[in-house]
Motif scaffolding. Structure first.
Motif, PDB file in Angstrom:
ATOM      1  N   LEU A 140      25.143 -37.093  -5.141  1.00  0.00           N
ATOM      2  CA  LEU A 140      23.701 -37.293  -5.007  1.00  0.00           C
ATOM      3  C   LEU A 140      23.461 -38.683  -4.439  1.00  0.00           C
ATOM      4  O   LEU A 140      24.017 -39.663  -4.927  1.00  0.00           O
ATOM      5  CB  LEU A 140      23.009 -37.169  -6.370  1.00  0.00           C
ATOM      6  N   HIS A 141      22.622 -38.753  -3.425  1.00  0.00           N
ATOM      7  CA  HIS A 141      22.317 -40.043  -2.796  1.00  0.00           C
ATOM      8  C   HIS A 141      20.871 -40.475  -3.036  1.00  0.00           C
ATOM      9  O   HIS A 141      20.572 -41.663  -3.022  1.00  0.00           O
ATOM     10  CB  HIS A 141      22.592 -39.964  -1.292  1.00  0.00           C
ATOM     11  N   ILE A 142      19.987 -39.506  -3.244  1.00  0.00           N
ATOM     12  CA  ILE A 142      18.595 -39.822  -3.565  1.00  0.00           C
ATOM     13  C   ILE A 142      18.435 -39.621  -5.060  1.00  0.00           C
ATOM     14  O   ILE A 142      18.368 -38.501  -5.565  1.00  0.00           O
ATOM     15  CB  ILE A 142      17.624 -38.923  -2.777  1.00  0.00           C
ATOM     16  N   THR A 143      18.405 -40.731  -5.795  1.00  0.00           N
ATOM     17  CA  THR A 143      18.353 -40.697  -7.244  1.00  0.00           C
ATOM     18  C   THR A 143      17.380 -41.753  -7.749  1.00  0.00           C
ATOM     19  O   THR A 143      16.891 -42.585  -6.988  1.00  0.00           O
ATOM     20  CB  THR A 143      19.743 -40.989  -7.850  1.00  0.00           C
ATOM     21  N   LYS A 144      17.129 -41.733  -9.036  1.00  0.00           N
ATOM     22  CA  LYS A 144      16.313 -42.774  -9.645  1.00  0.00           C
ATOM     23  C   LYS A 144      17.045 -44.099  -9.548  1.00  0.00           C
ATOM     24  O   LYS A 144      18.209 -44.210  -9.924  1.00  0.00           O
ATOM     25  CB  LYS A 144      16.036 -42.440 -11.117  1.00  0.00           C
ATOM     26  N   GLY A 145      16.377 -45.104  -9.004  1.00  0.00           N
ATOM     27  CA  GLY A 145      17.006 -46.404  -8.828  1.00  0.00           C
ATOM     28  C   GLY A 145      17.963 -46.457  -7.662  1.00  0.00           C
ATOM     29  O   GLY A 145      18.628 -47.469  -7.455  1.00  0.00           O
ATOM     30  N   ASP A 146      18.037 -45.354  -6.898  1.00  0.00           N
ATOM     31  CA  ASP A 146      18.914 -45.283  -5.717  1.00  0.00           C
ATOM     32  C   ASP A 146      20.357 -45.625  -6.070  1.00  0.00           C
ATOM     33  O   ASP A 146      21.060 -46.283  -5.301  1.00  0.00           O
ATOM     34  CB  ASP A 146      18.403 -46.214  -4.606  1.00  0.00           C
ATOM     35  N   ARG A 147      20.798 -45.149  -7.264  1.00  0.00           N
ATOM     36  CA  ARG A 147      22.187 -45.337  -7.668  1.00  0.00           C
ATOM     37  C   ARG A 147      22.935 -44.032  -7.424  1.00  0.00           C
ATOM     38  O   ARG A 147      22.768 -43.068  -8.187  1.00  0.00           O
ATOM     39  CB  ARG A 147      22.278 -45.742  -9.145  1.00  0.00           C
ATOM     40  N   PRO A 148      23.732 -43.961  -6.363  1.00  0.00           N
ATOM     41  CA  PRO A 148      24.450 -42.706  -6.060  1.00  0.00           C
ATOM     42  C   PRO A 148      25.349 -42.289  -7.221  1.00  0.00           C
ATOM     43  O   PRO A 148      25.949 -43.130  -7.896  1.00  0.00           O
ATOM     44  CB  PRO A 148      25.275 -43.059  -4.820  1.00  0.00           C
ATOM     45  N   ARG A 149      25.422 -40.996  -7.449  1.00  0.00           N
ATOM     46  CA  ARG A 149      26.331 -40.479  -8.470  1.00  0.00           C
ATOM     47  C   ARG A 149      26.747 -39.063  -8.082  1.00  0.00           C
ATOM     48  O   ARG A 149      26.195 -38.472  -7.155  1.00  0.00           O
ATOM     49  CB  ARG A 149      25.691 -40.495  -9.853  1.00  0.00           C
ATOM     50  N   THR A 150      27.715 -38.551  -8.785  1.00  0.00           N
ATOM     51  CA  THR A 150      28.208 -37.201  -8.544  1.00  0.00           C
ATOM     52  C   THR A 150      27.978 -36.360  -9.788  1.00  0.00           C
ATOM     53  O   THR A 150      28.240 -36.810 -10.911  1.00  0.00           O
ATOM     54  CB  THR A 150      29.708 -37.216  -8.201  1.00  0.00           C
ATOM     55  N   VAL A 151      27.459 -35.150  -9.603  1.00  0.00           N
ATOM     56  CA  VAL A 151      27.261 -34.217 -10.707  1.00  0.00           C
ATOM     57  C   VAL A 151      28.214 -33.042 -10.528  1.00  0.00           C
ATOM     58  O   VAL A 151      28.714 -32.790  -9.432  1.00  0.00           O
ATOM     59  CB  VAL A 151      25.801 -33.728 -10.789  1.00  0.00           C
ATOM     60  N   TYR A 152      28.462 -32.328 -11.620  1.00  0.00           N
ATOM     61  CA  TYR A 152      29.442 -31.245 -11.610  1.00  0.00           C
ATOM     62  C   TYR A 152      28.805 -29.972 -12.159  1.00  0.00           C
ATOM     63  O   TYR A 152      28.947 -29.663 -13.345  1.00  0.00           O
ATOM     64  CB  TYR A 152      30.669 -31.652 -12.427  1.00  0.00           C
ATOM     65  N   PRO A 153      28.085 -29.239 -11.309  1.00  0.00           N
ATOM     66  CA  PRO A 153      27.417 -28.021 -11.770  1.00  0.00           C
ATOM     67  C   PRO A 153      28.419 -26.938 -12.142  1.00  0.00           C
ATOM     68  O   PRO A 153      29.530 -26.892 -11.590  1.00  0.00           O
ATOM     69  CB  PRO A 153      26.578 -27.602 -10.558  1.00  0.00           C
ATOM     70  N   PRO A 154      28.056 -26.053 -13.067  1.00  0.00           N
ATOM     71  CA  PRO A 154      28.922 -24.920 -13.392  1.00  0.00           C
ATOM     72  C   PRO A 154      29.186 -24.069 -12.150  1.00  0.00           C
ATOM     73  O   PRO A 154      28.321 -23.935 -11.286  1.00  0.00           O
ATOM     74  CB  PRO A 154      28.120 -24.140 -14.434  1.00  0.00           C
ATOM     75  N   LEU A 155      30.369 -23.481 -12.059  1.00  0.00           N
ATOM     76  CA  LEU A 155      30.704 -22.651 -10.903  1.00  0.00           C
ATOM     77  C   LEU A 155      29.735 -21.478 -10.778  1.00  0.00           C
ATOM     78  O   LEU A 155      29.384 -21.070  -9.669  1.00  0.00           O
ATOM     79  CB  LEU A 155      32.140 -22.148 -11.020  1.00  0.00           C
ATOM     80  N   ARG A 156      29.319 -20.962 -11.916  1.00  0.00           N
ATOM     81  CA  ARG A 156      28.358 -19.853 -11.896  1.00  0.00           C
ATOM     82  C   ARG A 156      27.044 -20.283 -11.259  1.00  0.00           C
ATOM     83  O   ARG A 156      26.388 -19.503 -10.578  1.00  0.00           O
ATOM     84  CB  ARG A 156      28.139 -19.368 -13.330  1.00  0.00           C
ATOM     85  N   LEU A 157      26.662 -21.537 -11.472  1.00  0.00           N
ATOM     86  CA  LEU A 157      25.437 -22.052 -10.871  1.00  0.00           C
ATOM     87  C   LEU A 157      25.589 -22.194  -9.359  1.00  0.00           C
ATOM     88  O   LEU A 157      24.650 -21.925  -8.599  1.00  0.00           O
ATOM     89  CB  LEU A 157      25.062 -23.393 -11.500  1.00  0.00           C
ATOM     90  N   LEU A 158      26.764 -22.610  -8.896  1.00  0.00           N
ATOM     91  CA  LEU A 158      26.998 -22.681  -7.457  1.00  0.00           C
ATOM     92  C   LEU A 158      26.882 -21.296  -6.827  1.00  0.00           C
ATOM     93  O   LEU A 158      26.307 -21.142  -5.746  1.00  0.00           O
ATOM     94  CB  LEU A 158      28.374 -23.288  -7.172  1.00  0.00           C
ATOM     95  N   ASP A 159      27.418 -20.282  -7.509  1.00  0.00           N
ATOM     96  CA  ASP A 159      27.307 -18.911  -7.000  1.00  0.00           C
ATOM     97  C   ASP A 159      25.840 -18.481  -6.913  1.00  0.00           C
ATOM     98  O   ASP A 159      25.418 -17.877  -5.921  1.00  0.00           O
ATOM     99  CB  ASP A 159      28.074 -17.945  -7.900  1.00  0.00           C
ATOM    100  N   ARG A 160      25.056 -18.811  -7.934  1.00  0.00           N
ATOM    101  CA  ARG A 160      23.638 -18.438  -7.927  1.00  0.00           C
ATOM    102  C   ARG A 160      22.888 -19.189  -6.836  1.00  0.00           C
ATOM    103  O   ARG A 160      21.950 -18.665  -6.230  1.00  0.00           O
ATOM    104  CB  ARG A 160      23.022 -18.746  -9.293  1.00  0.00           C
ATOM    105  N   THR A 161      23.297 -20.411  -6.590  1.00  0.00           N
ATOM    106  CA  THR A 161      22.641 -21.203  -5.546  1.00  0.00           C
ATOM    107  C   THR A 161      22.904 -20.593  -4.174  1.00  0.00           C
ATOM    108  O   THR A 161      21.990 -20.499  -3.336  1.00  0.00           O
ATOM    109  CB  THR A 161      23.123 -22.663  -5.592  1.00  0.00           C
ATOM    110  N   HIS A 162      24.135 -20.172  -3.930  1.00  0.00           N
ATOM    111  CA  HIS A 162      24.446 -19.518  -2.658  1.00  0.00           C
ATOM    112  C   HIS A 162      23.685 -18.201  -2.523  1.00  0.00           C
ATOM    113  O   HIS A 162      23.244 -17.850  -1.418  1.00  0.00           O
ATOM    114  CB  HIS A 162      25.958 -19.278  -2.544  1.00  0.00           C
ATOM    115  N   TRP A 163      23.522 -17.488  -3.633  1.00  0.00           N
ATOM    116  CA  TRP A 163      22.710 -16.261  -3.595  1.00  0.00           C
ATOM    117  C   TRP A 163      21.270 -16.593  -3.217  1.00  0.00           C
ATOM    118  O   TRP A 163      20.651 -15.902  -2.400  1.00  0.00           O
ATOM    119  CB  TRP A 163      22.746 -15.553  -4.950  1.00  0.00           C
TER     120      TRP A 163
END
Length: 293
Positions: A140-163
């Motif tokens: 993530l590059h657009i965050t509160k305070g512009d502090r980049p970070r990485t998140v780790y969504p569940p694989l099932r959520l990635l599948d739903r996002t592609h759907w």
């Protein structure tokens, strides 16, 4: 301000508003004192014990000076949403708002971060059966305070996002093009019904309506709270066999908190809601996110 309602809204003043105003006035007096315009300030400082964390993130008490005019506020600790409450909430959400809520619940994203997600940020969730890391990071590059970070969504959520991208978002884009041949879809993942990027205001409104329809009190941020508490409880269990693991520090990084003290509030929340969190632990990376219809 404590005894009279706001002339602007007609509602009682929030204590945070009162304290902000009082602090502004007191800073003005401090400025005047520094420049010799007055010989004393019309307020005094009192000593207060505050919960702080040391370098190893262990809680401890620290003395600090606070303005005696600051109004005390009853502590409001967040609580996790139970599985049945989540089911009721998600039943009243449309596809786009539902996906946003799933990302807030499964990865702890804020409104600003949700609305800034773009389609190209979403990685594939495969192949993960070849000895690869089961965690798929989303920077993530657009965050509160512009502090980049990485998140780790569940694989099932990635599948739903592609759907969502292939079905629901594609439907929105097709309809927008039928209405306007000059239409070009934005890069944003979340689109409103007119094919425009979802705004924080609209997302807030849709979640507020869904909470009300479900008979619940809460906001989109409650899903982020639920993620934080369930993740902290899960990591605390893992830390029993892995002494090098610091659950609080991991949650701080995942949430993007600038201060570990902000994250520490969840320590007490986990203790208070241990029974509610027991079901969340089993579902956070799966069933906790209700299935789409």
């Amino acid at each position: 301000m404590l005894e009279n309602p706001s002339t602007h809204t007609g509602r009682p003043y929030a204590r945070t508003t009162i304290n902000a105003r009082v602090s502004t006035v007191c800073r003005f007096y401090g400025w005047a004192l520094d420049r010799g315009m007055i010989d004393h300030c019309p307020f005094r400082l009192t000593e207060k014990m505050t919960l702080m964390l040391d370098g190893a993130y262990r809680p401890g008490l620290q003395r600090r000076q606070v303005n005696a005019l600051i109004v005390s506020r009853p502590e409001k600790l967040p609580r996790p949403l139970r599985a049945n409450e989540l089911a009721r909430l998600f039943a009243h959400l449309g596809p786009t708002a539902r996906l946003a809520a799933q990302w807030a619940l499964g990865a702890g994203l804020r409104r600003k971060e949700l609305c800034a997600l773009i389609v190209d940020q979403i990685p594939d969730s495969w192949p993960l059966d070849l000895g690869s890391d089961p965690l798929v990071g989303v920077p993530l590059h657009i965050t509160k305070g512009d502090r980049p970070r990485t998140v780790y969504p569940p694989l099932r959520l990635l599948d739903r996002t592609h759907w969502y991208v292939g079905e629901e978002r594609a439907r929105i884009v097709r309809r927008a093009r039928q209405s306007d041949r000059r239409y070009r879809p934005p890069a944003n993942l979340l689109l409103n019904e007119h094919g425009r990027a979802m705004t924080r205001k609209l997302l807030t409104t849709q979640l507020a309506e869904a909470f009300a329809a479900a008979g619940l009190q809460g906001t989109l941020h409650w899903l982020r709270h639920t993620f934080a508490m369930a993740m902290l409880a899960r990591l605390q269990v893992q830390a029993r066999t892995n002494p090098d693991l610091n659950p609080l520090k991991v949650v701080q990084v995942l949430l993007g908190h600038a201060s570990i003290t902000t994250t520490a509030i969840y320590l007490r929340c986990v203790e208070l809601h241990e029974r509610d969190l027991s079901e969340s632990l089993a579902y956070l990376y799966g069933e906790l996110i209700p299935a789409d219809d």
